[in-house]
Design an enzyme around this catalytic site. Structure first.
Site, PDB file in Angstrom:
ATOM      1  N   ARG A   1       3.160 -14.227  -7.888  1.00 13.63           N
ATOM      2  CA  ARG A   1       1.793 -14.398  -8.408  1.00 13.63           C
ATOM      3  C   ARG A   1       1.520 -13.693  -9.736  1.00 13.63           C
ATOM      4  NH1 ARG A   1      -2.162 -13.665  -3.420  1.00 13.63           N
ATOM      5  NH2 ARG A   1      -3.636 -14.479  -4.948  1.00 13.63           N
TER       6      ARG A   1
ATOM      7  N   GLU B   1       0.853  -1.189   0.000  1.00 15.15           N
ATOM      8  CA  GLU B   1       0.000   0.000   0.000  1.00 15.15           C
ATOM      9  C   GLU B   1       0.892   1.242   0.000  1.00 15.15           C
ATOM     10  OE1 GLU B   1      -3.084  -0.238   3.030  1.00 15.15           O
ATOM     11  OE2 GLU B   1      -2.898  -2.404   3.099  1.00 15.15           O
TER      12      GLU B   1
ATOM     13  N   ARG C   1     -13.694  -8.690   2.058  1.00 13.85           N
ATOM     14  CA  ARG C   1     -12.397  -8.495   2.679  1.00 13.85           C
ATOM     15  C   ARG C   1     -12.483  -8.639   4.186  1.00 13.85           C
ATOM     16  NH1 ARG C   1      -8.892  -4.834  -0.273  1.00 13.85           N
ATOM     17  NH2 ARG C   1      -9.648  -4.605  -2.382  1.00 13.85           N
TER      18      ARG C   1
ATOM     19  N   ARG D   1     -20.979  11.592  -0.986  1.00  8.94           N
ATOM     20  CA  ARG D   1     -21.325  10.207  -1.295  1.00  8.94           C
ATOM     21  C   ARG D   1     -22.044   9.515  -0.152  1.00  8.94           C
ATOM     22  NH1 ARG D   1     -16.967  11.732  -3.960  1.00  8.94           N
ATOM     23  NH2 ARG D   1     -17.044  11.271  -6.183  1.00  8.94           N
TER      24      ARG D   1
ATOM     25  N   LYS E   1      -0.391   3.816  -5.678  1.00  4.36           N
ATOM     26  CA  LYS E   1       0.411   2.644  -5.326  1.00  4.36           C
ATOM     27  C   LYS E   1       1.373   2.265  -6.443  1.00  4.36           C
ATOM     28  CE  LYS E   1      -3.490   0.692  -2.791  1.00  4.36           C
ATOM     29  NZ  LYS E   1      -4.371  -0.476  -2.756  1.00  4.36           N
TER      30      LYS E   1
END
Ligand SMILES: [Zn+2]
Length: 269
Positions: free
Chosen positions: A111, A3, A256, A147, A60
């Site tokens: 990965r 992150e 998550r 929002r 990131k």
């Protein structure tokens, strides 16, 4: 997944070591890590002889600035950048930059979710939201206030605020005393201020600790970041909250794992 604090740490490390180096050539064995894999030859041609003028972070992404172009490296789930590693083990090495002075930068990725992209200019991507480390309070208040979205999901939306991922979002909400399922529209302006402050303080502390290394992430010299040992809530299910002694719980928010304290992060609608 690395992150903002991990990428910022990598960028600071590389900045003092590869700026002003000239690229001799680049190499890959995994075309598909390039966002446009048909263009590997073009990238190789542009990179050859290019001088690294700066290294920076966009969200990131690690960004290498050449004289006209930029190379963006996103480390995906498990990517690592290693600078002149001592080991010759080339397992999982997907990409290398060889510099003329003999130094080289390797991308190690078990990965294969890393992505490398070449831009023909040096302007920041429009698709990235405000940077979490530098977003002003008024911009942040606009993003949140306009929002009606679950706050954890909103903070992870890279198009709105860039840099925060699943570890630090839980640390930030714990610090700001906010339940992860709270709707953004239900946050008072005091709470939004607490949240803005918590984002900065958690990320700054994590950068000071050079990130979180409980899994793949390492600095380019192979050393570990130390944030994990001082984390407040992430992966502490069943342990006592440092603020009030309540037992940390785990729930799922949008698939998550999410850690929070049921006492000082009570759900309030
Ligand atoms: Zn608590």
């Amino acid at each position: 997944m690395p992150e903002l604090p991990e990428i910022e740490t990598i960028v600071r490390f590389l900045k003092s070591r590869i700026v002003s180096k000239t690229i001799d050539r680049i190499w890959t064995n995994t075309d598909r890590i390039f966002s446009d894999h048909r263009n590997f030859k073009k990238i190789a041609l542009i990179a050859k002889g290019g001088c690294v003028q700066n290294v920076d972070r966009w969200g990131k992404n690690v960004v290498l600035f050449l004289s006209k172009h930029t190379i963006l490296i996103h480390l995906g789930m498990s990517g690592k950048l290693l600078l002149s590693p001592k080991s010759n083990d080339s397992s999982y090495i997907r990409f290398k930059i060889f510099f003329k002075d003999g130094c080289d930068l390797w991308l190690h990725d078990v990965r294969k979710f890393s992505k490398i992209r070449l831009k023909s200019n040096q302007s920041k991507d429009g698709e990235l939201g405000a940077d979490a480390l530098t977003v002003s309070y008024s911009d942040f208040e606009n993003i949140i206030g306009q929002r009606r979205k679950i706050i954890k999901i909103l903070l992870l939306d890279q198009g709105l605020i860039s840099g925060i991922g699943n570890i630090y979002v839980d640390e930030i909400l714990w610090a700001a005393n906010i339940h992860p399922l709270t709707l953004s529209s239900d946050l008072s302006s005091d709470k939004i201020q607490d949240l803005h402050r918590a984002i900065k303080s958690v990320l700054r502390l994590a950068i000071k600790k050079r990130g979180t290394s409980f899994k793949d992430y390492r600095l380019p010299d192979g050393t570990r970041g130390d944030y994990y040992s001082i984390r407040k809530v992430y992966q502490r299910t069943g342990e006592k909250c440092f603020k009030d002694g309540a037992i940390i719980q785990r729930i799922k928010v949008s698939q998550r794992s999410t850690y929070f304290c049921p006492e000082h992060q009570r759900y309030r609608s």
